[in-house]
Design a protein around this motif. Structure first.
Motif, PDB file in Angstrom:
ATOM      1  N   PRO A  71     -26.691  13.141   3.548  1.00 11.29           N
ATOM      2  CA  PRO A  71     -25.559  13.774   4.233  1.00 11.29           C
ATOM      3  C   PRO A  71     -25.593  13.484   5.726  1.00 11.29           C
ATOM      4  N   GLY A  72     -24.440  13.379   6.342  1.00 10.10           N
ATOM      5  CA  GLY A  72     -24.366  13.277   7.790  1.00 10.10           C
ATOM      6  C   GLY A  72     -24.031  14.648   8.359  1.00 10.10           C
ATOM      7  N   ARG A  73     -23.983  14.759   9.674  1.00 12.46           N
ATOM      8  CA  ARG A  73     -23.599  16.025  10.315  1.00 12.46           C
ATOM      9  C   ARG A  73     -22.383  15.756  11.196  1.00 12.46           C
ATOM     10  N   ALA A  74     -21.267  16.375  10.829  1.00 17.05           N
ATOM     11  CA  ALA A  74     -20.060  16.205  11.640  1.00 17.05           C
ATOM     12  C   ALA A  74     -20.249  16.959  12.957  1.00 17.05           C
ATOM     13  N   GLY A  75     -19.695  16.420  14.039  1.00 17.17           N
ATOM     14  CA  GLY A  75     -19.842  17.095  15.328  1.00 17.17           C
ATOM     15  C   GLY A  75     -19.169  16.314  16.430  1.00 17.17           C
ATOM     16  N   GLN A  78     -18.203  11.962  17.821  1.00 14.33           N
ATOM     17  CA  GLN A  78     -17.757  11.252  16.613  1.00 14.33           C
ATOM     18  C   GLN A  78     -16.244  11.180  16.606  1.00 14.33           C
ATOM     19  N   THR A 209     -21.644  21.049  18.832  1.00 13.45           N
ATOM     20  CA  THR A 209     -22.932  20.362  18.656  1.00 13.45           C
ATOM     21  C   THR A 209     -22.688  18.886  18.350  1.00 13.45           C
ATOM     22  N   GLY A 211     -22.705  15.384  16.634  1.00  8.72           N
ATOM     23  CA  GLY A 211     -22.854  14.963  15.244  1.00  8.72           C
ATOM     24  C   GLY A 211     -23.883  13.843  15.123  1.00  8.72           C
ATOM     25  N   SER A 212     -24.184  13.482  13.878  1.00 11.71           N
ATOM     26  CA  SER A 212     -25.162  12.415  13.629  1.00 11.71           C
ATOM     27  C   SER A 212     -24.510  11.046  13.869  1.00 11.71           C
ATOM     28  N   THR A 219     -19.174  11.945   7.453  1.00 11.26           N
ATOM     29  CA  THR A 219     -18.978  11.653   8.882  1.00 11.26           C
ATOM     30  C   THR A 219     -18.256  10.317   9.068  1.00 11.26           C
TER      31      THR A 219
END
Ligand SMILES: [Fe+2]
Length: 358
Positions: A71-75, A78, A209, A211-212, A219
């Motif tokens: 999984p990626g982290r949306a933020g 991006q 925050t 994101g990745s 993402t």
């Protein structure tokens, strides 16, 4: 400066499952599946799907790596939403259509005086449809989405940044955009010209925050802008370096186009892309775009190992060849790679099944 950039070329996203992604882009957003291929970096086979309008126009292409491995982290830092134009008056259709398909959506909103609707892909990615009366590009249509409401291609994209200052200077000084307005937390930039898909909205989110950055489901990975020629790609790399963006990548052979990447100050990965002759039509006829899995010639000898590791998929009826026709390879599809006038990088992967157990 005079911009080398013409418009958005493509936007690259990481959904999760392959079939889930195909179903959302083709059935819910009504896109044409214009290319099935694989990621050209690394040693693990990952699909690369291209979706676009009826003519697979530059500026309509969303490309997806279904990256269920992680999984990626949306933020912030991006691309936060991919924006498509639809004809004036089409928004009520899209509200009903998203609801009917269970796609979570924002309801009708307005930005810079234009109505839009934002909806969520099952992997969490956001897409928008924005009313724009002057877009004459040729839409793909489906049994549920007719020409009078269908998407034409990109309006542009929304990029989330915590601080607009350095990102603004990157767009203006390095890419040649001009700032055309501010509406609340949105700062709008436009690249000069007449093509569609020239708008970038920076969404200023100081508290969000980050994101990745790598590949990860849910993402966006990068946005690509079109330049006219390989020579323009080299000039753009020189512009970056002159301004101190010395992490601009080498120029990579993506078979359908040549690419060069740089990480922009707000965190968003930005690609510049020069089409090669034939572009998306170099290995498929216009009628058969996206109907079979195509590999770059330098991966062909590993086709069996690649296919055995990919999720089996079913392509929707509208994206298959018409009954009674036999797809033919485009002229030149099997011809050797032409030498390029500029140095190109190609990754020589080894798709070893054993690596999957790591
Ligand atoms: Fe790309």
């Amino acid at each position: 400066m005079k911009s080398l950039i013409q418009n958005v070329h493509h936007i690259t996203l990481c959904p999760g499952g392959a079939q889930q992604d195909i179903d959302f882009f083709t059935k819910v957003l009504g896109q044409r599946l214009v290319k099935q291929t694989v990621l050209m970096d690394g040693n693990i086979p990952i699909y690369h799907f291209y979706y676009g309008n009826a003519d697979a126009d530059v500026g309509s292409i969303a490309t997806c790596f279904p990256y269920s491995r992680k999984p990626g982290r949306a933020g912030s830092g991006q691309l936060s939403s991919t924006s498509y134009t639809v004809p004036s008056g089409a928004i009520p259709f899209w509200k009903d259509h998203f609801d009917r398909h269970g796609a979570e959506n924002s309801g009708v909103q307005e930005r810079f005086g234009t109505k839009y609707l934002r909806a969520r892909h099952p992997a969490g990615l956001l897409v928008e449809v924005i009313e724009e009366r002057s877009d004459t590009r040729n839409p793909w249509t489906t049994t549920r989405i007719s020409r009078d409401v269908a998407t034409r291609g990109f309006f542009g994209a929304v990029l989330s940044v915590r601080d607009p200052r350095e990102q603004e200077s990157f767009f203006v000084d390095a890419l040649g955009f001009r700032k055309v307005g501010v509406d609340g937390p949105y700062h709008r930039f436009e690249v000069p010209g007449t093509r569609a898909g020239r708008i970038i909205d920076l969404h200023i989110e100081p508290e969000r925050t980050p994101g990745s950055w790598g590949f990860g489901a849910g993402t966006a990975h990068h946005i690509a802008f079109n330049v006219e020629t390989d020579d323009a790609l080299l000039k753009q790399k020189a512009v970056y370096e002159e301004l101190g963006y010395t992490d601009a990548s080498e120029i990579k052979d993506r078979f359908y186009f040549h690419s060069m990447y740089v990480r922009s100050p707000g965190g968003i990965l930005v690609e510049c892309t020069a089409n090669v002759p034939g572009g998306f039509y170099k290995d498929e006829t216009p009628e058969s775009l996206g109907t079979s899995l195509l590999l770059p010639p330098w991966f062909e000898d590993q086709r069996e190992a690649i296919v055995s590791q990919l999720e089996p998929i079913t392509v929707p009826e509208e994206n298959r060849p018409k009954a009674g026709t036999t797809p033919k390879a485009a002229v030149g599809a099997q011809s050797p790679q032409q030498d390029s006038a500029i140095p190109l990088s190609r990754y020589k992967a080894t798709f070893d099944v054993d690596k999957q157990t790591r």
